[in-house]
Design a protein around this motif. Structure first.
Motif, PDB file in Angstrom:
ATOM      1  N   UNK A   1       0.838  -1.205   0.000  1.00  0.00           N
ATOM      2  CA  UNK A   1       0.000   0.000   0.000  1.00  0.00           C
ATOM      3  C   UNK A   1       0.869   1.249   0.000  1.00  0.00           C
ATOM      4  N   UNK A   2       0.502   2.167  -0.844  1.00  0.00           N
ATOM      5  CA  UNK A   2       1.154   3.486  -0.850  1.00  0.00           C
ATOM      6  C   UNK A   2       0.198   4.559  -0.328  1.00  0.00           C
ATOM      7  N   UNK A   3      -0.914   4.142   0.278  1.00  0.00           N
ATOM      8  CA  UNK A   3      -1.901   5.061   0.836  1.00  0.00           C
ATOM      9  C   UNK A   3      -2.239   4.649   2.266  1.00  0.00           C
ATOM     10  N   UNK A   4      -2.692   5.608   3.017  1.00  0.00           N
ATOM     11  CA  UNK A   4      -3.236   5.317   4.338  1.00  0.00           C
ATOM     12  C   UNK A   4      -4.732   5.542   4.285  1.00  0.00           C
ATOM     13  N   UNK A   5      -5.504   4.524   4.663  1.00  0.00           N
ATOM     14  CA  UNK A   5      -6.941   4.694   4.584  1.00  0.00           C
ATOM     15  C   UNK A   5      -7.662   3.399   4.873  1.00  0.00           C
ATOM     16  N   UNK A   6      -8.633   3.087   4.027  1.00  0.00           N
ATOM     17  CA  UNK A   6      -9.454   1.897   4.229  1.00  0.00           C
ATOM     18  C   UNK A   6      -9.534   1.100   2.946  1.00  0.00           C
ATOM     19  N   UNK A   7      -9.395  -0.212   3.074  1.00  0.00           N
ATOM     20  CA  UNK A   7      -9.536  -1.108   1.932  1.00  0.00           C
ATOM     21  C   UNK A   7     -11.032  -1.301   1.689  1.00  0.00           C
ATOM     22  N   UNK A   8     -11.560  -0.611   0.684  1.00  0.00           N
ATOM     23  CA  UNK A   8     -13.015  -0.588   0.498  1.00  0.00           C
ATOM     24  C   UNK A   8     -13.523  -1.710  -0.389  1.00  0.00           C
ATOM     25  N   UNK A   9     -12.741  -2.144  -1.388  1.00  0.00           N
ATOM     26  CA  UNK A   9     -13.217  -3.166  -2.331  1.00  0.00           C
ATOM     27  C   UNK A   9     -12.076  -4.111  -2.692  1.00  0.00           C
ATOM     28  N   UNK A  10     -12.388  -5.401  -2.790  1.00  0.00           N
ATOM     29  CA  UNK A  10     -11.475  -6.409  -3.323  1.00  0.00           C
ATOM     30  C   UNK A  10     -12.077  -6.950  -4.610  1.00  0.00           C
ATOM     31  N   UNK A  11     -11.283  -6.956  -5.688  1.00  0.00           N
ATOM     32  CA  UNK A  11     -11.777  -7.402  -6.984  1.00  0.00           C
ATOM     33  C   UNK A  11     -11.224  -8.774  -7.383  1.00  0.00           C
ATOM     34  N   UNK A  12     -10.393  -9.402  -6.532  1.00  0.00           N
ATOM     35  CA  UNK A  12      -9.802 -10.705  -6.842  1.00  0.00           C
ATOM     36  C   UNK A  12      -9.973 -11.623  -5.642  1.00  0.00           C
ATOM     37  N   UNK A  13      -9.722 -12.919  -5.876  1.00  0.00           N
ATOM     38  CA  UNK A  13      -9.761 -13.929  -4.821  1.00  0.00           C
ATOM     39  C   UNK A  13      -8.474 -14.739  -4.862  1.00  0.00           C
ATOM     40  N   UNK A  14      -8.150 -15.389  -3.752  1.00  0.00           N
ATOM     41  CA  UNK A  14      -6.966 -16.236  -3.706  1.00  0.00           C
ATOM     42  C   UNK A  14      -7.101 -17.383  -4.697  1.00  0.00           C
ATOM     43  N   UNK A  15      -6.003 -17.622  -5.415  1.00  0.00           N
ATOM     44  CA  UNK A  15      -6.002 -18.673  -6.425  1.00  0.00           C
ATOM     45  C   UNK A  15      -6.404 -18.188  -7.803  1.00  0.00           C
ATOM     46  N   UNK A  16      -6.867 -16.948  -7.917  1.00  0.00           N
ATOM     47  CA  UNK A  16      -7.312 -16.408  -9.200  1.00  0.00           C
ATOM     48  C   UNK A  16      -6.105 -16.058 -10.069  1.00  0.00           C
ATOM     49  N   UNK A  17      -6.191 -16.403 -11.344  1.00  0.00           N
ATOM     50  CA  UNK A  17      -5.165 -16.012 -12.307  1.00  0.00           C
ATOM     51  C   UNK A  17      -5.552 -14.652 -12.898  1.00  0.00           C
ATOM     52  N   UNK A  18      -4.624 -13.732 -12.857  1.00  0.00           N
ATOM     53  CA  UNK A  18      -4.909 -12.361 -13.300  1.00  0.00           C
ATOM     54  C   UNK A  18      -3.904 -11.938 -14.355  1.00  0.00           C
ATOM     55  N   UNK A  19      -4.263 -10.876 -15.081  1.00  0.00           N
ATOM     56  CA  UNK A  19      -3.404 -10.328 -16.120  1.00  0.00           C
ATOM     57  C   UNK A  19      -2.823  -8.996 -15.670  1.00  0.00           C
ATOM     58  N   UNK A  20      -1.755  -8.601 -16.325  1.00  0.00           N
ATOM     59  CA  UNK A  20      -1.147  -7.306 -16.010  1.00  0.00           C
ATOM     60  C   UNK A  20      -2.143  -6.192 -16.284  1.00  0.00           C
ATOM     61  N   UNK A  21      -2.281  -5.275 -15.340  1.00  0.00           N
ATOM     62  CA  UNK A  21      -3.212  -4.168 -15.477  1.00  0.00           C
ATOM     63  C   UNK A  21      -4.596  -4.456 -14.947  1.00  0.00           C
ATOM     64  N   UNK A  22      -4.841  -5.680 -14.493  1.00  0.00           N
ATOM     65  CA  UNK A  22      -6.164  -6.030 -13.966  1.00  0.00           C
ATOM     66  C   UNK A  22      -6.341  -5.428 -12.572  1.00  0.00           C
ATOM     67  N   UNK A  23      -7.513  -4.820 -12.280  1.00  0.00           N
ATOM     68  CA  UNK A  23      -7.732  -4.224 -10.952  1.00  0.00           C
ATOM     69  C   UNK A  23      -7.671  -5.278  -9.852  1.00  0.00           C
ATOM     70  N   UNK A  24      -7.018  -4.908  -8.732  1.00  0.00           N
ATOM     71  CA  UNK A  24      -6.885  -5.803  -7.589  1.00  0.00           C
ATOM     72  C   UNK A  24      -7.803  -5.385  -6.441  1.00  0.00           C
ATOM     73  N   UNK A  25      -7.715  -4.118  -6.059  1.00  0.00           N
ATOM     74  CA  UNK A  25      -8.524  -3.631  -4.943  1.00  0.00           C
ATOM     75  C   UNK A  25      -8.556  -2.100  -4.996  1.00  0.00           C
ATOM     76  N   UNK A  26      -9.438  -1.536  -4.209  1.00  0.00           N
ATOM     77  CA  UNK A  26      -9.568  -0.077  -4.107  1.00  0.00           C
ATOM     78  C   UNK A  26      -9.297   0.341  -2.663  1.00  0.00           C
TER      79      UNK A  26
END
Length: 458
Positions: free
Chosen positions: A76-101
């Motif tokens: 994390x490069x921010x201080x705040x609250x993890x509001x959304x998760x867009x991935x799950x453990x074990x998920x295969x993702x591509x470069x540039x795919x959103x992870x969390x907000x």
């Protein structure tokens, strides 16, 4: 016997000469051999020095590099609250795919403080406008008071002129009536004198009277005619005087006085000024009232505002919000671990996700100075070496991050503002590898990277 001695002596001398010549030749050969060896050694040293200098100037050498870890931590490069998760453990993702907000508390606080400053500035601006409007209102009111005073003076003088014109008009009308009556009388006398002269001339022809009576009748007619001309001129003068009086001037017996039209114009001008200033005063008063209401509303808003903005709830990673930051995957990878759940508070530097890269080729993490990074470009070729490798490897630059290693370049710029020593993170991909020699490329292995400077000219 003597001949033998001579022959022996000659042979001895010849041998001695030969030995002397051979000794000089050996020394000369040794000298040239030594000189040649030293020259070759000097050339070798100069050549090595030249190559070293060329490599020092034409190439960038860094030893702050290592084989990239097999696991990539998303920090994390921010201080705040993890509001959304867009991935799950074990998920295969591509470069540039959103992870969390992440909701950025610092940005929200900055915006809130900026909003507070904006309200204060708007209050100051409205107060400045109020002061300006009040100054202009006072000036307009003073202008109106001056116009009212001028109107009173002009009306007073106008009334005086009207009164004087009334008296003058009455006198002139009376004089005109007298002059017209005298003119009518003289016209009657003139007609009578003409008839008398005609009768006297007839009686003279008849011999009934003397010529002296005709002369007296002629003289009387001439006198009446002169008085008639004077009376006509007097009537014209009286009419002219009366017309002038009707236009706003009056005759005081010697000359024309007064200027009622000018006074009427001054009265109209003063009235128009008063009307105009009245409209302006009404507008100023309305504007002042509105500004006072706005200042009161802003002051109330400032007192009631806690300057804390709500946390945005955005499920769509494509939706933008200035108070939150969507983190994206830097590579094709598999989500190995999620360290924090949605809704948790996080700090700067906290690991949120762990990824396992799916790259087919080993990657190298290296850190360069900013001056060195300025001479690099994506796709640039490099050489990777290590004492742990049996050979060197070809590589190419695949990523350059000059924000000090932070993926959020904006925050990196703010954090390192004014710093001249922040590193530049460079990632390289090793090209000429095989499954067999990849056993040597274990994560964390220290490396040396050599890259030719772009646009280098001797």
């Amino acid at each position: 016997t003597e001949q033998v001695k001579l022959d022996l002596q000659e042979a001895t001398n010849i041998e001695a000469f030969r030995e002397g010549v051979g000794s000089d030749q050996g020394k000369s050969q040794k000298f040239w051999l030594t000189t040649t060896l030293l020259s070759l050694a000097g050339l070798a040293v100069l050549s090595a020095t030249g190559v070293a200098l060329y490599r020092a100037f034409a190439y960038i050498h860094v030893d702050s590099a290592a084989i990239a870890r097999s696991f990539e931590e998303i920090i994390s490069t921010h201080r705040g609250q993890l509001t959304n998760l867009y991935v799950k453990e074990g998920m295969t993702i591509e470069a540039g795919q959103p992870l969390f907000r992440v909701y950025d508390e610092q940005m929200a606080q900055f915006v809130a403080e900026d909003e507070a400053r904006n309200i204060q500035q708007r209050i100051r601006d409205h107060q400045d406008d109020l002061e300006r409007l009040q100054r202009e209102l006072k000036l307009t009111q003073a202008e109106q008071e001056q116009a009212q005073a001028q109107l009173q003076i002009a009306r007073s003088r106008q009334q005086e002129e009207i009164n004087q014109l009334g008296v003058s008009k009455q006198v002139t009308e009376k004089q005109l009536a007298q002059a017209q009556a005298r003119l009518e009388s003289l016209e009657t006398q003139y007609e009578t004198a003409q008839k008398r002269l005609e009768r006297e001339k007839f009686l003279l022809q008849e011999g009934a009277i003397a010529e002296e009576r005709v002369d007296r009748a002629r003289d009387h007619l001439a006198d009446v005619e002169g008085e008639l001309k004077t009376a006509r001129k007097d009537v014209e003068i009286k009419k002219y005087i009366l017309a002038t009086i009707n236009q706003g001037s009056f005759y005081n017996g010697e000359r024309f006085n007064g200027n009622l039209p000018e006074l009427k114009a001054k009265v109209a001008e003063a009235q128009e000024t008063i009307a105009q200033t009245s409209r302006e005063i009404a507008i100023y008063q309305q504007d002042i009232q509105e500004k006072q209401q706005k200042v009161a509303q802003l002051e109330q808003q400032y007192r009631n505002q806690d300057f804390q903005l709500p946390i945005p709830k955005l499920s769509d990673p494509e939706a933008e919000n200035i108070f939150s930051q969507v983190y994206e995957s830097p590579m094709d990878a598999t989500v190995v671990q999620i360290r924090e759940a949605a809704g948790e508070s996080i700090q700067i530097g906290e690991t949120l996700l762990v990824l396992q890269p799916n790259s087919e080729r080993p990657l190298v993490d290296a850190f360069f100075t900013q001056d060195q990074a300025a001479r690099l470009s994506i796709g640039q070729e490099a050489k990777v070496t290590s004492t742990h490798f049996p050979r060197s490897y070809e590589a190419k630059v695949v990523n350059i991050d000059r924000s000090g290693g932070l993926r959020d370049e904006i925050r990196g710029r703010y954090q390192f503002e004014g710093s001249t020593t922040r590193p530049a993170y460079v990632q390289l991909e090793i090209l000429n590898t095989t499954p067999k020699n990849q056993n040597f490329l274990t994560p964390g292995t220290p490396l040396e990277v050599t890259i030719r400077k772009e646009n280098f000219i001797l």
